[in-house]
Design an enzyme around this catalytic site. Structure first.
Site, PDB file in Angstrom:
ATOM      1  CE  LYS A  19      31.318 -12.358  16.013  1.00 52.27           C
ATOM      2  NZ  LYS A  19      31.176 -11.653  14.503  1.00 52.27           N
TER       3      LYS A  19
ATOM      4  CG  ASN B  40      36.904  -7.317   4.423  1.00 55.22           C
ATOM      5  OD1 ASN B  40      36.921  -7.911   5.707  1.00 55.22           O
ATOM      6  ND2 ASN B  40      38.352  -7.066   4.447  1.00 55.22           N
TER       7      ASN B  40
ATOM      8  CE  LYS C 217      28.307  -5.328  13.761  1.00 50.39           C
ATOM      9  NZ  LYS C 217      29.230  -6.217  13.439  1.00 50.39           N
TER      10      LYS C 217
ATOM     11  N   GLY D 110      34.663  -1.552  11.390  1.00 48.84           N
ATOM     12  CA  GLY D 110      33.979  -1.783   9.868  1.00 48.84           C
ATOM     13  C   GLY D 110      33.156  -2.896   9.929  1.00 48.84           C
ATOM     14  CG  ASP D 111      29.214  -5.295   9.850  1.00 46.49           C
ATOM     15  OD1 ASP D 111      29.928  -6.546  10.347  1.00 46.49           O
ATOM     16  OD2 ASP D 111      28.170  -5.403   9.380  1.00 46.49           O
TER      17      ASP D 111
HETATM   18  P1  NDP Z   1      31.037  -5.854   2.728  1.00 46.53           P
HETATM   19  O1  NDP Z   1      30.327  -4.672   2.902  1.00 46.53           O
HETATM   20  O2  NDP Z   1      32.584  -5.865   2.260  1.00 46.53           O
HETATM   21  O3  NDP Z   1      30.606  -7.149   1.748  1.00 46.53           O
HETATM   22  C1  NDP Z   1      29.259  -7.657   1.921  1.00 46.53           C
HETATM   23  C2  NDP Z   1      28.872  -8.413   0.912  1.00 46.53           C
HETATM   24  O4  NDP Z   1      27.561  -9.134   1.076  1.00 46.53           O
HETATM   25  C3  NDP Z   1      28.810  -7.866  -0.474  1.00 46.53           C
HETATM   26  O5  NDP Z   1      29.147  -8.761  -1.627  1.00 46.53           O
HETATM   27  C4  NDP Z   1      27.302  -7.506  -0.621  1.00 46.53           C
HETATM   28  O6  NDP Z   1      26.802  -7.459  -1.764  1.00 46.53           O
HETATM   29  C5  NDP Z   1      26.693  -8.843   0.012  1.00 46.53           C
HETATM   30  N1  NDP Z   1      25.361  -8.301   0.702  1.00 46.53           N
HETATM   31  C6  NDP Z   1      25.066  -7.278   1.723  1.00 46.53           C
HETATM   32  N2  NDP Z   1      23.800  -7.248   2.081  1.00 46.53           N
HETATM   33  C7  NDP Z   1      23.285  -8.294   1.428  1.00 46.53           C
HETATM   34  C8  NDP Z   1      21.934  -8.550   1.230  1.00 46.53           C
HETATM   35  N3  NDP Z   1      21.006  -8.219   1.891  1.00 46.53           N
HETATM   36  N4  NDP Z   1      21.382  -9.468   0.377  1.00 46.53           N
HETATM   37  C9  NDP Z   1      22.558 -10.215  -0.652  1.00 46.53           C
HETATM   38  N5  NDP Z   1      24.007  -9.854  -0.242  1.00 46.53           N
HETATM   39  C10 NDP Z   1      24.383  -8.843   0.593  1.00 46.53           C
HETATM   40  O7  NDP Z   1      30.955  -6.752   4.212  1.00 46.53           O
HETATM   41  P2  NDP Z   1      31.841  -7.597   4.790  1.00 46.53           P
HETATM   42  O8  NDP Z   1      32.468  -8.480   3.974  1.00 46.53           O
HETATM   43  O9  NDP Z   1      32.685  -6.784   6.033  1.00 46.53           O
HETATM   44  O10 NDP Z   1      30.675  -8.406   5.828  1.00 46.53           O
HETATM   45  C11 NDP Z   1      30.224  -9.336   5.373  1.00 46.53           C
HETATM   46  C12 NDP Z   1      29.384 -10.309   6.571  1.00 46.53           C
HETATM   47  O11 NDP Z   1      30.526 -10.705   7.521  1.00 46.53           O
HETATM   48  C13 NDP Z   1      28.471  -9.533   7.389  1.00 46.53           C
HETATM   49  O12 NDP Z   1      27.620 -10.429   7.879  1.00 46.53           O
HETATM   50  C14 NDP Z   1      29.255  -9.047   8.524  1.00 46.53           C
HETATM   51  O13 NDP Z   1      28.659  -8.770   9.597  1.00 46.53           O
HETATM   52  C15 NDP Z   1      30.157 -10.279   8.732  1.00 46.53           C
HETATM   53  N6  NDP Z   1      31.464  -9.767   9.368  1.00 46.53           N
HETATM   54  C16 NDP Z   1      32.282  -8.986   9.121  1.00 46.53           C
HETATM   55  C17 NDP Z   1      33.613  -8.814   9.674  1.00 46.53           C
HETATM   56  C18 NDP Z   1      34.474  -7.816   8.949  1.00 46.53           C
HETATM   57  O14 NDP Z   1      35.848  -7.678   9.579  1.00 46.53           O
HETATM   58  N7  NDP Z   1      34.348  -7.022   8.128  1.00 46.53           N
HETATM   59  C19 NDP Z   1      33.930  -9.477  10.958  1.00 46.53           C
HETATM   60  C20 NDP Z   1      32.946 -10.514  11.437  1.00 46.53           C
HETATM   61  C21 NDP Z   1      31.938 -10.523  10.778  1.00 46.53           C
HETATM   62  P3  NDP Z   1      26.724  -5.901  -2.646  1.00 46.53           P
HETATM   63  O15 NDP Z   1      28.042  -5.643  -3.057  1.00 46.53           O
HETATM   64  O16 NDP Z   1      25.900  -6.188  -3.653  1.00 46.53           O
HETATM   65  O17 NDP Z   1      26.275  -4.893  -1.468  1.00 46.53           O
END
Ligand code: NDP
Length: 448
Positions: free
Chosen positions: A117, A243, A129, A168-169
């Site tokens: 990426k 996010n 990571k 973050g993640d």
């Molecule tokens: P957040 O913690 O902000 O949100 C995660 C979301 O996914 C929440 O709605 C959470 O639900 C849900 N979730 C997490 N784990 C599970 C699970 N095991 N089963 C079902 N739902 C789940 O994380 P992000 O939005 O930052 O990240 C989301 C994805 O995007 C990840 O795969 C991350 O690696 C990827 N990503 C993020 C980036 C970033 O800049 N933040 C960059 C590139 C990729 P709940 O509230 O119930 O926990």
């Protein structure tokens, strides 16, 4: 000495034996190896240098104990990690994830994907990571702070602005980055851009919060534009409500699409009237300020909530999986195809199982893997690093323009390597383009 051509099954068997039980890591490598092995066999310079073998072994993995005290005075123990995967083209760069499902396999898969990426972003960043099995859910702010301080007390020895720059993640947002950066600064007695995703008051970049979601939707729009279409008027199903999902939804609305669903780990909501800007503002507040459950949306707006389910049975034109890994199974993919899906762009990392990807490919569904479509987040993190080094701040408009340009360049690279018989294989395009840059750098260094 002539080296034997690589065989996918043999290669994967060796990888599984060397990394027992690490199923997520196996899956991430398999997805890449399906494209890279034929390419490497046709390009003997990479084969003789054992490039794929070297790229499937991280530079190093650091694992450590994290002790902290909860509000009742109990001592808690978690495990922290940093996988410094590959720094051939720049300092290690990649997020920290705090979630009970975090283990070495998950972080190796994420680190491996991050290398490709970051290469695609055109910026000089290697891949890494990290994170912990700590669960911020249900913890007080002070508990999260004590955990972050303890975590950073070990991690700070291994990171730095030219060495490794975490972000973050899942489970690591603005609050956690603030605590982590505060402790880093205190231990190092230096103010450097060692973490990204910082708040604006202390070196953060505009657009970083929005970048992954916006970038995913820009990429979707580029795929549709390439087919002479656009997001305008399209129905969109989104998973997640964190996010990435929040800002993907915002950009879909800005480009004229209709958002029908969002979800969290407890289930999904289906709003047949569409989630508009006002309802989305409620979701953002619900998930980031109140830290509540998505079912509260269904109660407030009187729509359906499906506990324990994912949203893929909802008929739509476009799907944006933005929650976590392995959320779209082969059956989900078949259902999406039956319901007439046109395009999928991954906001999350590896949300689609390999056999589900094959279903999309065989049915000529436009499908963007996360390493291409969600690269906007790390790209703006790269721009945050540049602004920190230059001690300047670019405007929102300038950063949005740069983000768009980077997503366009990633799309162009996918076209360059993935166009075949009028169809674009974005998986192949992203894998080959990401690989070539890192592989060429590694070749230049000799055998290290
Ligand atoms: P957040 O913690 O902000 O949100 C995660 C979301 O996914 C929440 O709605 C959470 O639900 C849900 N979730 C997490 N784990 C599970 C699970 N095991 N089963 C079902 N739902 C789940 O994380 P992000 O939005 O930052 O990240 C989301 C994805 O995007 C990840 O795969 C991350 O690696 C990827 N990503 C993020 C980036 C970033 O800049 N933040 C960059 C590139 C990729 P709940 O509230 O119930 O926990």
């Amino acid at each position: 000495m002539q080296k034997k051509k690589l065989d996918l099954n043999e290669f994967m068997q060796g990888l599984v034996e060397r990394n027992p039980g690490e199923t997520e890591f196996h899956q991430a490598v398999q997805e890449v190896a399906e494209d890279i092995i034929p390419f490497v066999n046709d390009n003997p310079q990479y084969m003789h240098a054992a490039l794929l073998e070297r790229m499937t072994e991280p530079d190093r993995i650091i694992s450590f104990r994290v002790c902290w005290e909860d509000d009742e005075g109990h001592i808690r123990v978690n495990r922290g990690y940093r996988v410094q995967y590959n720094n051939a083209i720049g300092p290690y760069k990649g997020g920290l994830r705090f979630h009970p499902s975090v283990n070495q396999s998950v972080l190796k898969f994420l680190g491996f994907e991050q290398v490709f990426k970051n290469s695609l972003t055109t910026l000089p960043m290697g891949g890494g990571k990290g994170g912990s099995d700590f669960d911020p859910k249900g913890k007080s702010d002070r508990e999260v702070m004590r955990f972050c301080q303890s975590f950073m007390t070990e991690l700070h020895k291994h990171i730095g602005p030219n060495r490794d720059v975490p972000a973050g993640d899942i489970g690591v947002g603005a609050r956690e980055i603030g605590y982590l950066f505060g402790q880093y600064k205190r231990l190092e007695n230096e103010f450097t851009g060692t973490l990204t995703g910082k708040s604006l008051e202390f070196g953060g970049s505009l657009i970083r919060t929005e970048a992954t979601g916006y970038g995913t939707v820009y990429f979707m729009e580029l795929m549709l534009n390439h087919r002479g279409d656009s997001l305008k008027g399209k129905s969109v199903v989104i998973s997640g409500s964190g996010n990435v999902a929040q800002y993907a939804a915002e950009k879909v609305l800005q480009l004229g699409g209709r958002v029908l669903t969002m979800s969290d780990s407890s289930g999904y909501i289906h709003d047949r009237d569409g989630i508009d800007a006002e309802k989305l503002a409620y979701i953002i507040d619900l998930k980031t300020v109140q830290r509540g459950r998505i079912s509260a949306y269904a109660e407030k707006y009187g729509c359906d909530f499906y506990p324990g389910e994912k949203p893929w049975s909802v008929k739509c034109d476009v799907a944006l999986p933005c929650a976590t890994q392995n959320e779209i199974s082969i059956d989900d993919a078949k259902l999406l195809v039956e319901n007439g899906i046109m395009a999928v762009a991954e906001g999350a990392n590896m949300p689609t199982y390999i056999d589900a990807i094959h279903v999309f490919h065989d049915n000529k569904v436009l499908y963007a893997p996360g390493k291409a479509s969600n690269a906007g987040g790390v790209a703006v993190s790269g721009l945050e690093m540049s602004q920190n080094s230059l001690r300047i701040s670019w405007s929102r408009e300038e950063l949005d323009e740069r983000l768009r340009n980077i997503m366009t360049e990633i799309h162009d690279q996918c076209l360059k390597y993935g166009k075949e018989d009028g169809f674009v294989d974005y998986v192949k395009g992203a894998n080959l383009a990401g690989f070539v840059k890192v592989a060429n750098a590694m070749m230049a260094y000799g055998v290290i």
